[in-house]
Design a protein around this motif. Structure first.
Motif, PDB file in Angstrom:
ATOM      1  N   SER A 178     128.071 115.142  -2.978  1.00  0.00           N
ATOM      2  CA  SER A 178     127.130 114.248  -2.307  1.00  0.00           C
ATOM      3  C   SER A 178     125.988 113.873  -3.247  1.00  0.00           C
ATOM      4  O   SER A 178     125.564 112.706  -3.288  1.00  0.00           O
ATOM      5  N   TYR A 181     127.305 111.294  -5.645  1.00  0.00           N
ATOM      6  CA  TYR A 181     127.404 109.937  -5.115  1.00  0.00           C
ATOM      7  C   TYR A 181     126.032 109.310  -4.914  1.00  0.00           C
ATOM      8  O   TYR A 181     125.871 108.084  -5.020  1.00  0.00           O
ATOM      9  N   GLY A 182     125.013 110.136  -4.628  1.00  0.00           N
ATOM     10  CA  GLY A 182     123.660 109.607  -4.566  1.00  0.00           C
ATOM     11  C   GLY A 182     123.236 109.041  -5.915  1.00  0.00           C
ATOM     12  O   GLY A 182     122.616 107.976  -6.002  1.00  0.00           O
ATOM     13  N   PHE A 184     125.341 107.950  -8.216  1.00  0.00           N
ATOM     14  CA  PHE A 184     126.135 106.740  -8.420  1.00  0.00           C
ATOM     15  C   PHE A 184     125.527 105.551  -7.674  1.00  0.00           C
ATOM     16  O   PHE A 184     125.557 104.412  -8.159  1.00  0.00           O
ATOM     17  N   ALA A 185     124.979 105.815  -6.486  1.00  0.00           N
ATOM     18  CA  ALA A 185     124.335 104.735  -5.725  1.00  0.00           C
ATOM     19  C   ALA A 185     123.156 104.182  -6.505  1.00  0.00           C
ATOM     20  O   ALA A 185     122.959 102.958  -6.585  1.00  0.00           O
ATOM     21  N   GLY A 186     122.355 105.065  -7.089  1.00  0.00           N
ATOM     22  CA  GLY A 186     121.219 104.609  -7.878  1.00  0.00           C
ATOM     23  C   GLY A 186     121.652 103.820  -9.104  1.00  0.00           C
ATOM     24  O   GLY A 186     121.053 102.792  -9.445  1.00  0.00           O
ATOM     25  N   THR A 188     124.419 102.137  -9.436  1.00  0.00           N
ATOM     26  CA  THR A 188     124.955 100.856  -8.965  1.00  0.00           C
ATOM     27  C   THR A 188     123.831  99.861  -8.726  1.00  0.00           C
ATOM     28  O   THR A 188     123.907  98.686  -9.142  1.00  0.00           O
ATOM     29  N   HIS A 189     122.771 100.309  -8.061  1.00  0.00           N
ATOM     30  CA  HIS A 189     121.642  99.420  -7.771  1.00  0.00           C
ATOM     31  C   HIS A 189     120.941  99.019  -9.074  1.00  0.00           C
ATOM     32  O   HIS A 189     120.583  97.841  -9.258  1.00  0.00           O
ATOM     33  N   GLU A 261     120.750  97.660   0.398  1.00  0.00           N
ATOM     34  CA  GLU A 261     121.411  98.553   1.344  1.00  0.00           C
ATOM     35  C   GLU A 261     121.582  99.983   0.824  1.00  0.00           C
ATOM     36  O   GLU A 261     121.728 100.916   1.617  1.00  0.00           O
ATOM     37  N   LEU A 262     121.568 100.170  -0.488  1.00  0.00           N
ATOM     38  CA  LEU A 262     121.695 101.521  -1.022  1.00  0.00           C
ATOM     39  C   LEU A 262     120.367 102.272  -1.025  1.00  0.00           C
ATOM     40  O   LEU A 262     120.351 103.506  -0.949  1.00  0.00           O
TER      41      LEU A 262
END
Length: 292
Positions: A178, A181-182, A184-186, A188-189, A261-262
């Motif tokens: 988890s 993936y947090g 990875f979200a950062g 990505t943004h 959204e992220l």
């Protein structure tokens, strides 16, 4: 391949990418290996390296006391082993699962006369059998099983025991994933923000690497604050300041034509905590919000 017959023999059920990698590592370490896979042709490479192919799951389980399961999911485990005699067996389940399912599977195995360990693999297949790559597996459940077979379990990847509660390996596994993936979200943004600019992603990459490394200290600081219950002492970037800065981050995303959204859900948690807690806290209190 080593032929040291003093090594613990074991059975491996499931020869997908991860199962095959585990099998190769055990063979390379000199462990006699019996394998089974629903599609038998997937065993050919391991058989050529010395593994014994069983005609059925029941035959494979009967061959050795130590049985490692690396199937697709918990339903596959149920289907494969529902009619198999597990009395006196040591079952190590490496299927990714939830804590509740792991606990239920442990009780299921114990009712059928087996000792049980649940495992969470923290590696991808190419890392297995390569100590320098840092692979390891979380194990939880029967301590006696782990202690007896630790050497064999550690052959493909370091073996880390995290408790007798069979669900704890899954909790550790999913907690780390988890967090990944947090991150990875950062990422990505961040890359989306510069995508329309005259900024090469490869120019941003080393800056992101250095910055995220500098922020990694928050992992330990947050843990210490959670244990002490003190969310304010020694805080450098407090909640009030960080909440105020969200307008700039969200505004920049809008200007750049990037969806927020992220980030938006995290900022909403910050706002909620600001209303209920103290502006002098750091972000640790958000953990308490998620526990409600």
């Amino acid at each position: 391949m080593s032929t040291n017959t003093s090594k613990t023999p074991l059975t491996l059920l499931g020869l997908g990418a991860m199962g095959a990698a585990l099998g190769r590592a055990w063979l390379a370490a000199g462990h006699p290996l019996t394998v089974w896979n629903r599609t038998a042709s997937r065993a050919e490479a391991l058989v050529s390296e010395g593994a014994v192919l069983a005609a059925s799951a029941a035959e494979a389980v009967a061959a050795n006391r130590l049985v490692v399961v690396c199937l697709l999911d918990d339903a596959s485990v149920e289907k494969t082993l529902s009619e198999v005699d597990l009395r006196g067996k040591d079952v190590v389940n490496l299927v990714t699962s939830t804590p509740a399912r792991a606990r239920a599977r442990a009780a299921w195995a114990e009712r059928r006369g087996a000792r049980y360990l649940d495992g969470g693999i923290m590696a991808v297949p190419p890392m297995i059998g390569v100590p320098a790559a840092g692979p390891y597996v979380f194990y939880s459940g029967s301590r006696s099983l782990f202690d007896e077979h630790r050497s064999a379990l550690a052959a493909p990847a370091d073996a880390r025991y995290v408790g007798e509660d069979a669900g704890h390996a899954a909790v550790h596994d999913v907690a780390l994933l988890s967090a990944m993936y947090g991150m990875f979200a950062g990422l990505t943004h961040a890359y989306a923000l510069v995508r329309g600019e005259d900024i090469a992603p490869t120019e941003l990459a080393p800056l992101l690497t250095t910055w995220l490394g500098a922020m990694a200290g928050a992992v330990t600081t947050t843990a210490q604050r959670l244990e002490s219950g003190d969310y304010t002492t020694g805080v450098v970037s407090n909640l009030g300041m960080q909440a105020a800065g969200r307008a700039t981050l969200l505004g920049t995303a809008e200007e750049q034509g990037v969806s927020a959204e992220l980030l938006a859900p995290f900022f909403r948690l910050m706002e909620q905590r600001l209303q209920e807690g103290s502006a002098e806290e750091d972000l640790t209190g958000l953990v308490d919000l998620l526990r409600r």
